[in-house]
Design a protein around this motif. Structure first.
Motif, short mmCIF file in Angstrom:
data_model
loop_
_atom_site.label_atom_id
_atom_site.label_comp_id
_atom_site.label_asym_id
_atom_site.label_seq_id
_atom_site.Cartn_x
_atom_site.Cartn_y
_atom_site.Cartn_z
N GLU A 118 26.18 44.15 29.93
CA GLU A 118 24.81 44.34 30.74
C GLU A 118 23.97 44.80 30.16
O GLU A 118 22.44 45.54 30.27
N ASP A 119 24.01 45.33 29.06
CA ASP A 119 22.95 44.87 27.54
C ASP A 119 21.64 44.16 27.61
O ASP A 119 20.29 43.59 27.89
N ALA A 122 20.40 43.52 31.19
CA ALA A 122 19.07 44.66 30.71
C ALA A 122 18.02 44.01 30.59
O ALA A 122 16.63 44.18 31.47
N GLU A 125 16.35 41.33 32.96
CA GLU A 125 15.78 41.43 34.27
C GLU A 125 14.66 42.35 34.22
O GLU A 125 13.92 42.63 34.43
N GLU A 126 14.05 42.74 32.64
CA GLU A 126 12.95 43.13 32.30
C GLU A 126 12.49 41.75 31.61
O GLU A 126 10.63 41.90 31.57
#
Length: 144
Positions: A118-119, A122, A125-126
């Motif tokens: 998940e990290d 993320a 996505e950034e």
């Protein structure tokens, strides 16, 4: 030095260099011989032609044909060792430190560490480039 062909239960083949066959057997019984790919200590010796590593030998021994998978494994180990050698291990702070570097809150440098799926998603996505790298058990400790 005796050069022995070895294999772990997962089929990873590799070479081991020992002072003698007795030295190999002694190290094996003390679980000091381990597979460089997976860290398994249950290792068996494969049949091979006798080969000695003699310093100052006048002839270079001919390389024996190897399984293509062995070449891939050796290349993968070299690449992973190089990555480990040229990166700073930030451990479980990887996601936090990657963000700090990306947003110029920390000096730019190559890092590695641990992040959950998940990290990692993320971070992507950034707009922060990350790449998972499976590290064989044998390389997770200090590099020698």
């Amino acid at each position: 030095m005796k050069v022995l062909d070895l294999q772990c239960p997962d089929g990873h083949r590799f070479e081991g260099w020992f002072a003698s066959v007795d030295d190999y057997e002694s190290q094996l019984s003390r679980k000091l011989v381990e597979c460089p790919m997976c860290g398994a200590t249950h290792v068996s010796r494969l049949p091979s032609a006798p080969r000695l590593n003699l310093s100052g030998a006048s002839e270079t021994p001919r390389a024996s044909p190897r399984d293509p998978a062995e070449h891939w494994q050796a290349h993968a180990m070299r690449v992973i060792r190089e990555v480990l050698d040229k990166t700073e291990n930030v451990g479980d702070r990887f996601a936090e430190e990657a963000r700090r570097i990306h947003y110029k809150e920390a000096p730019s440098r190559n890092i590695r560490g641990v992040a959950s799926a998940e990290d990692a998603q993320a971070l992507v996505e950034e707009g922060i480039d990350v790449m998972p790298l499976p590290v064989p058990a044998a390389l997770k400790g200090p590099l020698q």
